[in-house]
Design an enzyme around this catalytic site. Structure first.
Site, PDB file in Angstrom:
ATOM      1  N   LEU A 152       0.719  -1.398   0.300  1.00 49.00           N
ATOM      2  CA  LEU A 152      -0.178  -0.028   0.149  1.00 49.00           C
ATOM      3  C   LEU A 152       0.438   0.860  -0.080  1.00 49.00           C
ATOM      4  CD1 LEU A 152      -0.436   1.451   2.867  1.00 49.00           C
ATOM      5  CD2 LEU A 152      -1.272  -0.368   3.636  1.00 49.00           C
TER       6      LEU A 152
ATOM      7  N   ALA B 179      12.715  -4.573  -3.575  1.00 47.22           N
ATOM      8  CA  ALA B 179      13.698  -4.573  -4.772  1.00 47.22           C
ATOM      9  C   ALA B 179      12.013  -3.657  -5.003  1.00 47.22           C
ATOM     10  CB  ALA B 179      13.330  -5.825  -5.938  1.00 47.22           C
TER      11      ALA B 179
ATOM     12  N   CYS C 212       9.681   4.516   4.233  1.00 44.99           N
ATOM     13  CA  CYS C 212       9.951   2.860   3.841  1.00 44.99           C
ATOM     14  C   CYS C 212      10.937   3.069   3.039  1.00 44.99           C
ATOM     15  CB  CYS C 212       9.105   2.098   2.502  1.00 44.99           C
ATOM     16  SG  CYS C 212       7.801   1.696   4.181  1.00 44.99           S
TER      17      CYS C 212
HETATM   18  P1  NAI Z   1       3.975   2.017  12.847  1.00 40.67           P
HETATM   19  O1  NAI Z   1       5.336   2.878  12.985  1.00 40.67           O
HETATM   20  O2  NAI Z   1       2.991   3.428  12.204  1.00 40.67           O
HETATM   21  O3  NAI Z   1       3.615   0.749  13.463  1.00 40.67           O
HETATM   22  C1  NAI Z   1       4.640  -0.075  13.824  1.00 40.67           C
HETATM   23  C2  NAI Z   1       3.484  -0.384  15.114  1.00 40.67           C
HETATM   24  O4  NAI Z   1       4.460  -1.461  15.936  1.00 40.67           O
HETATM   25  C3  NAI Z   1       3.269   0.763  16.704  1.00 40.67           C
HETATM   26  O5  NAI Z   1       2.570   1.136  16.822  1.00 40.67           O
HETATM   27  C4  NAI Z   1       4.839   0.186  17.711  1.00 40.67           C
HETATM   28  O6  NAI Z   1       3.957   0.229  18.984  1.00 40.67           O
HETATM   29  C5  NAI Z   1       3.930  -1.365  17.505  1.00 40.67           C
HETATM   30  N1  NAI Z   1       4.863  -2.615  17.637  1.00 40.67           N
HETATM   31  C6  NAI Z   1       6.363  -2.580  18.000  1.00 40.67           C
HETATM   32  N2  NAI Z   1       6.840  -3.454  18.473  1.00 40.67           N
HETATM   33  C7  NAI Z   1       5.929  -4.176  19.619  1.00 40.67           C
HETATM   34  C8  NAI Z   1       5.359  -5.481  19.879  1.00 40.67           C
HETATM   35  N3  NAI Z   1       6.414  -5.963  20.487  1.00 40.67           N
HETATM   36  N4  NAI Z   1       4.698  -6.097  20.384  1.00 40.67           N
HETATM   37  C9  NAI Z   1       3.345  -5.049  19.681  1.00 40.67           C
HETATM   38  N5  NAI Z   1       3.613  -3.487  18.965  1.00 40.67           N
HETATM   39  C10 NAI Z   1       4.009  -3.606  18.700  1.00 40.67           C
HETATM   40  O7  NAI Z   1       5.426   1.312  11.588  1.00 40.67           O
HETATM   41  P2  NAI Z   1       4.697   0.977   9.513  1.00 40.67           P
HETATM   42  O8  NAI Z   1       4.468   2.257   8.771  1.00 40.67           O
HETATM   43  O9  NAI Z   1       3.248   0.974  10.423  1.00 40.67           O
HETATM   44  O10 NAI Z   1       5.437  -0.688   9.481  1.00 40.67           O
HETATM   45  C11 NAI Z   1       4.889  -1.532   9.999  1.00 40.67           C
HETATM   46  C12 NAI Z   1       6.506  -2.051   8.813  1.00 40.67           C
HETATM   47  O11 NAI Z   1       5.361  -2.337   7.942  1.00 40.67           O
HETATM   48  C13 NAI Z   1       7.534  -1.962   8.664  1.00 40.67           C
HETATM   49  O12 NAI Z   1       8.638  -2.408   8.721  1.00 40.67           O
HETATM   50  C14 NAI Z   1       7.599  -0.602   7.355  1.00 40.67           C
HETATM   51  O13 NAI Z   1       8.511  -0.733   6.753  1.00 40.67           O
HETATM   52  C15 NAI Z   1       6.036  -2.002   6.723  1.00 40.67           C
HETATM   53  N6  NAI Z   1       5.706  -1.002   5.759  1.00 40.67           N
HETATM   54  C16 NAI Z   1       5.510  -0.077   5.750  1.00 40.67           C
HETATM   55  C17 NAI Z   1       4.244   1.517   4.789  1.00 40.67           C
HETATM   56  C18 NAI Z   1       3.907   2.359   5.320  1.00 40.67           C
HETATM   57  O14 NAI Z   1       3.614   2.778   4.139  1.00 40.67           O
HETATM   58  N7  NAI Z   1       4.102   2.571   5.784  1.00 40.67           N
HETATM   59  C19 NAI Z   1       4.081   0.372   3.126  1.00 40.67           C
HETATM   60  C20 NAI Z   1       4.686  -1.296   3.578  1.00 40.67           C
HETATM   61  C21 NAI Z   1       5.118  -1.849   4.711  1.00 40.67           C
END
Ligand code: NAI
EC number: 1.1.1.22
Length: 480
Positions: A159, A218, A272
Site C-alpha cells: 500500500l 526490490a 520506507c
Molecule cells: P508504525 O511505526 O506506524 O507501526 C508499528 C507499530 O508496532 C507501532 O505502533 C509500535 O508501537 C508497534 N510495536 C512495535 N513492537 C511491538 C511489539 N513487540 N508488540 C506490539 N506492538 C509493537 O510502522 P508502519 O508504518 O506500520 O510499518 C510497519 C512495518 O511495515 C515496517 O516494517 C515498514 O517498513 C513496513 N511497511 C510500511 C509501509 C508504510 O507505508 N508505512 C508500507 C509497507 C510496509
C-alpha cells in the site's frame, strides 16, 4: 470462525486489518499494540493516522469483527493467523549501523508468540524485513515451540500512504511467500483464502519465502530509483533550459517506461524508501556484491543531493543568506493526503534553512505542531521506534514556528517554500500572499504545484524544480 491477530497497530497494521475485517465479515480481526495511546486512539473518534476513507471502514467494523486491544498475549494465543507489522528501523549502532534493519521489535514479537501459543499458528511477516528473516523467525519459534507447529509466511504490504484504502481494496497484487512443503503450501492456501474474499485470483501471487521478502525491497528500490532518475534529470534541465515536466512526459509516453511516478520534486520521503534501500545495500555488501550495493546507494545520494540543491537555491537566490529572514514552509508531510512526516524532505530542508539562521514558519493541513517540533529536534533514524521508546527531544527549535493557516505563515515572509503537493496550495490567493510579503518576494516550489508564469505575472521571483530558470536565478550558483 478464523481468528486473525495483528501485532502492530501502525500505518500498515491498522488499515490492512480494517480492510480484511471489512471484506471478510466471517473473520474476527484483533489488532494489538504495546502503545496504549495508539490503541486508545484506534478505539476513539480521532484515529491515530489520517488516511482518506479509513474512518468509514473502521466505523463499519469496529466492535463487530474488528477490535483494537493492548491485551496482546490473550489475542495472540487465541489466533489462527498472526500478522506481524511492527517497526523495523535502521540500526543506529553496532554491526551494520546506518544500513542494516534492526529486528529487535520483530524478535521480541516472535519470542512472545512462542511463549503464549498453545495451538498451531501461521505467522505472517507483514513488516518489510531483510531476506532470510523468515528463517531466523522460524528458528526462534521452533526452538521454543513446546509442541506447537508454526508456518512462517511472507506477505509484504505494497500500500502507498495517502491512497492506502484504495490500494487495499484494489491491490495491483498480493504477494504470499511460503515454504515449498505440503504444510507450507497449506498455510499459503489459508492466507490466500482470506484475500480471495475480494482480490481476484490472478492478482494473488505465490512464491517461495525468499522471493517474497526480496520482492518488497526490490519494488521499493525501483520506485525510489525512478524518482531519483527524474530528479537527476531535473538538475540538468535547470542547467540547459529544458523543462523537466516536458521531458518526463515525453519519456513516460514510451509504454516500456510508463507515465506514473515521474514527477520531479525536492526529493522522496516516507518511512520506507530510504530504509529499505539501505537495507538492500547492506544485504548486497554482506553477500559480497559491492558493485550492486553502490548502484542502489546512488539512489539515496541523488535524493540527498536534490534536498541540498533546493536549500542552496533558496539561500543563493536570497543574496546568499537567509539569516534573520522569515521563510514560510507550506507543507511538512512527506506527500499529500497523509499526516506522516517520517523522512519527509521538509525536515532536511528546514534544518538546512535553520542552519543558515532563517526563521521558519510552517503550515501543513494535517501535521501537528508537536510532531513538527519532534521531527526537527530528532536525530536521524530515531523516528522509527514505538512513540514511547523514542528519545526525548534534546532541544526545542526556537527559530521555527508552526501555524494553522497558510496566509499567517506567509505574512511578512521574504520567501515561501512549497514542500508538499497538497491540492489546497494550488488554490491559494497568491496575490494576497504577495501583497503581505517582503519584496522582492520569492517562491521556491519543491513540488511543481504552482504555475510559475502566473506567479511571475503577480511579481514573484519563482523557482520551480527542473523548470526554465527565472532570470533572477540564472547567474546564481546552483550548488554552493
Ligand atoms: P508504525 O511505526 O506506524 O507501526 C508499528 C507499530 O508496532 C507501532 O505502533 C509500535 O508501537 C508497534 N510495536 C512495535 N513492537 C511491538 C511489539 N513487540 N508488540 C506490539 N506492538 C509493537 O510502522 P508502519 O508504518 O506500520 O510499518 C510497519 C512495518 O511495515 C515496517 O516494517 C515498514 O517498513 C513496513 N511497511 C510500511 C509501509 C508504510 O507505508 N508505512 C508500507 C509497507 C510496509
Amino acid at each position: 470462525m478464523v481468528k486473525i491477530c495483528c501485532i502492530g497497530a501502525g500505518y500498515v497494521g491498522g488499515p490492512t486489518m480494517a480492510v480484511i475485517a471489512f471484506k471478510c465479515p466471517s473473520i474476527e480481526v484483533v489488532v494489538v499494540d504495546i502503545s496504549v495511546s495508539r490503541i486508545a486512539a484506534w478505539n476513539s473518534d480521532q484515529l491515530p493516522i489520517y488516511e482518506p476513507g479509513l474512518d468509514d471502514v473502521v466505523k463499519q467494523c469496529r466492535g463487530k469483527n474488528l477490535f483494537f486491544s493492548t491485551n496482546i498475549e490473550q489475542h495472540v494465543s487465541e489466533a489462527d493467523i498472526i500478522f506481524v507489522s511492527v517497526n523495523t528501523p535502521t540500526k543506529t549502532r553496532g554491526l551494520g549501523a546506518g544500513k542494516a534493519a534492526d529486528l529487535t521489535y520483530w524478535e521480541s514479537a516472535a519470542r512472545m508468540i512462542a511463549d503464549v501459543s498453545k495451538s498451531d499458528k501461521i505467522v505472517v511477516e507483514k513488516s518489510t524485513v531483510p531476506v532470510k528473516t523468515a528463517e531466523a523467525i522460524e528458528k526462534i519459534l521452533t526452538h521454543n515451540s513446546r509442541g506447537v507447529k508454526y508456518q512462517i509466511l511472507s506477505n509484504p504490504e505494497f500500500l502507498a500512504e495517502g491512497t492506502a484504502i484504495q490500494d487495499l481494496f484494489k491491490p495491483d497484487r498480493v504477494l504470499i511467500g511460503g515454504r515449498e512443503t505440503p504444510e507450507g503450501r497449506k498455510a499459503v492456501q489459508a492466507l490466500k483464502d482470506v484475500y480471495a474474499h475480494w482480490v481476484p485470483e490472478d492478482r494473488i501471487i505465490t512464491t517461495n519465502l525468499w522471493s517474497a521478502e526480496l520482492s518488497k525491497l526490490a519494488a521499493n528500490a525501483f520506485l525510489a530509483q525512478r524518482i531519483s532518475s527524474v530528479n537527476a534529470i531535473s538538475a540538468l534541465c535547470e542547467a540547459t533550459g529544458a523543462n523537466v515536466s516536458e521531458v518526463a512526459y515525453a519519456v513516460g509516453k514510451d509504454s516500456r517506461v510508463g507515465p506514473k511516478f515521474l514527477n520531479a520534486s525536492v526529493g522522496f520521503g516516507g518511512s520506507c524508501f530510504q530504509k529499505d534501500i539501505l537495507n538492500l545495500v547492506y544485504i548486497c555488501e554482506c553477500n559480497g556484491l559491492p558493485e550492486v550495493a553502490d548502484y542502489w546507494r546512488q539512489v539515496i545520494k541523488i535524493n540527498d543531493y536534490q534536498k541540498n540543491r533546493f536549500v542552496n537555491r533558496v539561500v543563493s537566490s536570497m543574496f546568499n543568506t537567509v539569516s534573520g529572514k522569515k521563510i514560510a514552509v507550506l507543507g511538512f508531510a512527506f506527500k499529500k493526503d497523509t499526516g506522516d512526516t517520517r523522512e519527509t524532505p521538509a525536515i532536511d530542508v528546514c534544518k538546512g534553512l535553520l542552519g543558515d539562521n532563517a526563521k521558519i514558519s510552517i503550515y501543513d493541513p494535517q501535521v501537528t505542531e508537536d510532531q513538527i517540533r519532534r521531527d526537527l529536534a530528532m536525530n536521524k533514524f530515531d523516528w522509527d521506534h514505538p512513540a514511547h521508546l523514542q528519545p526525548m527531544s534534546p532541544t526545542a527549535v526556537k527559530q521555527a514556528s508552526v501555524t494553522w493557516d497558510a496566509y499567517e505563515a506567509t505574512k511578512g515572509a521574504h520567501g515561501v517554500c512549497i514542500l508538499t503537493e497538497w491540492d489546497e496550495f494550488k488554490e491559494l490567493d497568491y496575490q494576497r500572499i504577495y501583497d503581505n510579503m517582503q519584496k522582492p518576494a520569492f517562491i521556491f516550489d519543491g513540488r511543481n504545484v504552482v504555475d510559475p508564469e502566473t506567479l511571475r505575472a503577480i511579481g514573484f521571483i519563482v523557482y520551480s524544480i527542473g523548470k526554465p530558470l527565472d532570470s533572477w536565478l540564472k547567474d546564481m550558483p546552483a550548488v554552493a
